[in-house]
Write a protein that holds these residues in place. Structure first.
Motif, short mmCIF file in Angstrom:
data_model
loop_
_atom_site.label_atom_id
_atom_site.label_comp_id
_atom_site.label_asym_id
_atom_site.label_seq_id
_atom_site.Cartn_x
_atom_site.Cartn_y
_atom_site.Cartn_z
N UNK A 58 1.49 -69.02 33.92
CA UNK A 58 2.79 -68.35 34.05
C UNK A 58 3.08 -67.50 32.81
N UNK A 59 2.70 -67.98 31.63
CA UNK A 59 2.88 -67.21 30.41
C UNK A 59 2.06 -65.92 30.44
N UNK A 60 0.83 -66.00 30.90
CA UNK A 60 0.00 -64.79 31.00
C UNK A 60 0.62 -63.79 31.96
N UNK A 61 1.14 -64.27 33.08
CA UNK A 61 1.78 -63.39 34.05
C UNK A 61 3.02 -62.72 33.46
N UNK A 62 3.82 -63.47 32.73
CA UNK A 62 5.03 -62.91 32.10
C UNK A 62 4.65 -61.86 31.07
N UNK A 63 3.62 -62.12 30.28
CA UNK A 63 3.19 -61.14 29.29
C UNK A 63 2.66 -59.88 29.96
N UNK A 64 1.94 -60.04 31.05
CA UNK A 64 1.47 -58.86 31.78
C UNK A 64 2.65 -58.04 32.29
N UNK A 65 3.64 -58.70 32.85
CA UNK A 65 4.83 -58.00 33.35
C UNK A 65 5.56 -57.31 32.21
N UNK A 66 5.63 -57.96 31.05
CA UNK A 66 6.28 -57.36 29.88
C UNK A 66 5.58 -56.07 29.47
N UNK A 67 4.27 -56.10 29.32
CA UNK A 67 3.54 -54.91 28.88
C UNK A 67 3.47 -53.83 29.95
N UNK A 68 3.60 -54.22 31.20
CA UNK A 68 3.50 -53.26 32.30
C UNK A 68 4.60 -52.21 32.26
N UNK A 69 5.75 -52.55 31.70
CA UNK A 69 6.86 -51.61 31.69
C UNK A 69 6.71 -50.50 30.65
N UNK A 70 5.75 -50.63 29.71
CA UNK A 70 5.58 -49.64 28.66
C UNK A 70 4.38 -48.75 28.96
N UNK A 71 4.60 -47.46 28.74
CA UNK A 71 3.54 -46.49 28.97
C UNK A 71 3.26 -45.76 27.66
N UNK A 72 2.00 -45.76 27.28
CA UNK A 72 1.62 -45.08 26.04
C UNK A 72 1.79 -43.58 26.20
N UNK A 73 2.02 -42.94 25.07
CA UNK A 73 2.08 -41.48 25.08
C UNK A 73 0.69 -40.92 25.31
N UNK A 74 0.60 -39.63 25.30
CA UNK A 74 -0.70 -38.98 25.52
C UNK A 74 -1.57 -39.12 24.27
N UNK A 75 -2.83 -39.38 24.50
CA UNK A 75 -3.75 -39.58 23.39
C UNK A 75 -3.89 -38.32 22.55
N UNK A 76 -3.89 -37.15 23.18
CA UNK A 76 -4.04 -35.91 22.41
C UNK A 76 -2.85 -35.69 21.46
N UNK A 77 -1.67 -36.15 21.86
CA UNK A 77 -0.50 -36.05 20.98
C UNK A 77 -0.69 -36.95 19.77
N UNK A 78 -1.14 -38.19 20.00
CA UNK A 78 -1.39 -39.11 18.90
C UNK A 78 -2.46 -38.55 17.96
N UNK A 79 -3.54 -38.02 18.52
CA UNK A 79 -4.62 -37.47 17.70
C UNK A 79 -4.14 -36.24 16.91
N UNK A 80 -3.25 -35.46 17.51
CA UNK A 80 -2.69 -34.30 16.82
C UNK A 80 -1.93 -34.73 15.58
N UNK A 81 -1.16 -35.79 15.69
CA UNK A 81 -0.44 -36.32 14.52
C UNK A 81 -1.41 -36.86 13.48
#
Length: 189
Positions: A58-81
């Motif tokens: 159940x803890x693994x499922x909750x952590x998956x649900x927690x991370x699922x709501x966040x979306x990383x920015x674009x990699x090219x933007x990060x690399x540009x910085x």
């Protein structure tokens, strides 16, 4: 492979890891339940083990649900910085937890005197101030006097770093810079 906290791809690797652990755990629970139900018909030994296995699952499922709501920015933007200067510390995908608040920062750029953060462009001015206040409340009690700036516009943040921050990088206190980055990492999940 799991990415270290603060590097680009961390959120994606956390999602994959916890989804994999959830699926494997669910399969183990089902196998143990079926074996207990149809092989050991008189005792409930495996049923107890199955129930105990459900708690970490159940803890693994909750952590998956927690991370699922966040979306990383674009990699090219990060690399540009990252290409701006090797004298700055760059962090990506920080989920900072403080009390009951959980806030997501796409990119953090840390010098010895400033922390510049990028959040989702859909955030309002009021939310930008809230994100800024949270980071200030993290660093000030630890004795750091760094200025905190939060942007919801990637281009404005990039321009600020190019024109203001990168020109002041001659005498960087790397210990202070690393300590500031570690404060962010220590308060993120």
């Amino acid at each position: 492979m799991r990415q270290p906290k603060g590097e680009y791809g961390y959120i994606r690797s956390q999602k994959r890891s916890y989804l994999l652990l959830t699926v494997i755990g669910f399969l183990i629970i089902m196998i143990l339940y079926i074996i207990d139900r149809y092989v050991f018909t008189k005792g409930n030994v495996l049923l107890l083990i199955t129930a105990l296995f459900a708690l970490p699952e159940a803890q693994f499922l909750v952590k998956y649900i927690l991370y699922r709501q966040y979306k990383e920015g674009k990699e090219e933007v990060y690399r540009k910085f990252e290409e701006i200067s090797d004298r700055l510390v760059y962090l990506s995908s920080l989920v900072v937890v403080r009390g009951k608040k959980t806030l997501f920062y796409q990119i953090a750029v840390v010098s010895d005197k400033e922390i510049i953060l990028l959040i989702d462009e859909k955030k309002t001015r009021k939310q930008v101030l809230e994100y800024k206040e949270l980071i200030e409340k993290l660093i000030k009690p630890k004795g750091y006097l760094a200025q905190v700036k939060v942007y919801n516009d990637e281009q404005a943040m990039y321009s600020y770093i190019i024109t203001q921050v990168s020109t002041l990088l001659n005498n960087v206190d790397t210990n202070n810079q690393v300590d500031l980055a570690n404060v962010l990492l220590d308060n993120s999940i």
